[in-house]
Design an enzyme around this catalytic site. Structure first.
Site, PDB file in Angstrom:
ATOM      1  N   ASP A 146       0.807  -1.224   0.000  1.00 20.75           N
ATOM      2  CA  ASP A 146       0.000   0.000   0.000  1.00 20.75           C
ATOM      3  C   ASP A 146       0.838   1.271   0.000  1.00 20.75           C
ATOM      4  O   ASP A 146       1.424   1.638   1.014  1.00 20.75           O
ATOM      5  CB  ASP A 146      -0.914  -0.014   1.235  1.00 20.75           C
ATOM      6  CG  ASP A 146      -1.953   1.081   1.162  1.00 20.75           C
ATOM      7  OD1 ASP A 146      -1.919   1.882   0.211  1.00 20.75           O
ATOM      8  OD2 ASP A 146      -2.798   1.151   2.064  1.00 20.75           O
ATOM      9  N   ASP A 336      -1.885   6.302  -6.825  1.00 19.66           N
ATOM     10  CA  ASP A 336      -2.311   5.497  -5.682  1.00 19.66           C
ATOM     11  C   ASP A 336      -2.396   4.024  -6.062  1.00 19.66           C
ATOM     12  O   ASP A 336      -2.988   3.677  -7.072  1.00 19.66           O
ATOM     13  CB  ASP A 336      -3.688   6.005  -5.230  1.00 19.66           C
ATOM     14  CG  ASP A 336      -4.160   5.335  -3.956  1.00 19.66           C
ATOM     15  OD1 ASP A 336      -3.317   4.858  -3.179  1.00 19.66           O
ATOM     16  OD2 ASP A 336      -5.384   5.286  -3.736  1.00 19.66           O
TER      17      ASP A 336
END
Ligand SMILES: *[C@@H]1O[C@H](CO)[C@@H](O)[C@H](O)[C@H]1NC(C)=O
Ligand SMILES: *[C@@H]1O[C@H](CO)[C@@H](O)[C@H](O)[C@H]1NC(C)=O
Ligand SMILES: *[C@@H]1O[C@H](CO)[C@@H](O)[C@H](O)[C@H]1NC(C)=O
Length: 460
Positions: A146, A336
């Site tokens: 992440d 992202d």
């Protein structure tokens, strides 16, 4: 009680899942054996746009680095759990985007309440997972990769509310090198708390122990979260999060002495395996990449550790849309790993959609199957089509870094009769999602202030 980028971490955790998922059945085939773009169009077999259910024999990721796997892809070997529906993916994706938007209030979408996250479905979700180990002797865990999370955490043995469906717990007492609390000199917090939303939170202590990424990449005194009280679901088979954001406690910062704050990933298609590389192994790919500068985003988002870049314009089928770059620059463009579908400010999305529809005018639209919660609004019925002439979409980043998208990075869907433009509108922020990153090498050179893009498939 330390509250360290809390919501971000969990949220990302959750939404990284999307990413994974999506790729599970939406993968990208970079070159479909397609004719090279003639006037910015590629002749693409419609069958190549559909999900694959067999693991490709040549699906091995790069020979180096940590393999990245998808839980529900045919290569994962984890059985035949049903992947989430597009609506489930979209629900979670909207929730992540709302969360990012809400980081600075003035840009919060008015309609964010329409997109309630579907929390109870999260354990049906999939993730881009990497295996890492902590402790002496090493204890292994599957963590979600992440870039939006700035801390790394895993579930601990002492958990009072444990992650559902994760059978692995870090046992501090079984490690001879564990110490409780913080060990980074400038930090003092011993506990962390990461709210996900009103219902879901993870609380735990910080601990320090040896982190083992690969046998040759071992980091003593790595500070991570030892999760004790997790409420809500974090996905089956998931033990925590590998935080690759920009914060002080992120894996990137804590391994900086060796890796110089450089890492790269190739997120795999559903029938393939990707890889996560750090330091020189990542840097060695540089010559094949095109770089754009990392830039500062607005305060609250920058502080959260997101990576910002300059997107300047978009082309469809070799034609520039001529969107003023200020549309992307203010408030900014995030890259992202946890958002699935790329979001564009409404003005840019409208221009993209109009140009795409124009380029696809000879194909029948398919809006009949649009379901509540669908975020994709430009869909085609290609049932009667063998090869579709797809316009290439180019993202023009600063310094001439053009990212060319074709195939599944442009049209997404599960059925020939309903394949959709894989972009959506957003209130203000631009968010480059993972759907558009799959099969690309994306290199983060934080010290060098740049991000590189390149490659065609994860096996290179
Ligand atoms: C931190 O966690 C420890 C161990 O669970 C607990 O005893 C302590 O009260 C917590 N401190 C704070 C400030 O929450
Ligand atoms: C776990 O967290 C929840 C939500 O924050 C809280 O209500 C509950 O009391 C906590 N349980 C324990 C044992 O700390
Ligand atoms: C798609 O087009 C085919 C004809 O090519 C038609 O039979 C079918 O009903 C259409 N499906 C949808 C969902 O529109």
């Amino acid at each position: 009680m330390a509250i360290l980028c809390p919501s971000t971490a969990i949220y990302h955790l959750l939404f990284s899942s999307l990413l994974l998922f999506f790729s599970c059945y939406v993968s990208i085939i970079p070159v479909y054996g397609a004719e090279e773009g003639k006037d910015g169009f590629h002749s693409t077999p419609v069958s190549s746009l559909l999900p694959k259910n067999k693991c490709s024999a040549s699906a091995r990721g790069g020979s180096q680095g940590l393999p990245i796997t998808q839980k529900y892809g045919p290569c994962s070997g984890s059985g035949h759990s049903q992947p989430p529906s597009p609506q489930e993916i979209f629900g979670r994706d909207e929730s992540r985007v709302s969360f990012i938007n809400s980081k600075f209030n003035q840009y919060a979408p008015e309609n964010s309440k329409d997109h309630t996250p579907i929390n109870n479905l999260l354990d049906e979700d999939g993730y881009f997972l990497v295996d890492v180990a902590f402790g002496t002797p090493p204890q292994k865990f599957k963590l979600i990769l992440d870039t939006g999370s700035s801390i790394t955490w895993t579930q601990c043995k002492a958990c009072v509310n444990c992650l559902q469906d994760s059978h692995r717990h870090f046992d501090p007492s079984a490690s001879s090198t564990y110490s409780f609390g913080s060990c980074i000199p400038s930090t003092v917090e011993n506990n962390y708390s990461m709210p996900y939303n009103d219902d879901s939170t993870s609380v735990g202590n910080y601990g320090c122990d040896t982190l083992i990424l690969e046998p040759s990449d071992v980091f003593p005194k790595f500070q991570f979260g030892c999760g004790i009280n997790s409420t809500g679901d974090f996905g089956s088979g998931v033990d925590g999060v590998l935080g690759l954001g920009q914060g002080q406690l992120s894996t990137v910062s804590q391994t900086a002495s060796k890796f110089k704050k450089v890492f790269s990933y190739c997120l795999p298609e559903e029938d393939s395996t990707g890889s996560l590389l750090f330091g020189e192994k990542a840097t060695s790919q540089s010559s094949s990449l095109k770089f754009t500068s990392l830039v500062n985003g607005p305060g609250t988002l920058q502080e959260s550790g997101y990576y910002f870049v300059n997107l300047l314009d978009i082309s469809v089928g070799n034609k520039r849309l001529n969107i003023p770059s200020s549309v992307f620059a203010s408030p900014g463009t995030i890259i992202d790993s946890g958002t699935v579908i790329t979001r564009l400010p409404q003005r840019a999305y409208s221009a993209l959609k109009a140009a795409f529809q124009k380029a696809m005018v000879k194909y029948p639209l398919s809006n009949g199957r649009r379901k509540k919660g669908d975020i994709l609004d430009t869909c085609y019925n290609l049932s009667g089509t063998k090869d579709v002439l797809l316009p290439e979409i180019v993202l023009h980043f600063g310094e001439g870094a053009d990212v060319r998208l074709n195939g599944k990075r442009v049209l997404w869907g599960k059925h020939k009769s309903h394949l959709c433009l894989a972009f959506a509108g957003n209130s203000e922020l631009t968010i480059i999602g993972n759907r558009q990153q799959v099969s690309l090498t994306v290199l983060y050179d934080i010290q060098g202030g740049r991000i590189g893009f390149g490659g065609n498939g994860c096996s290179q």
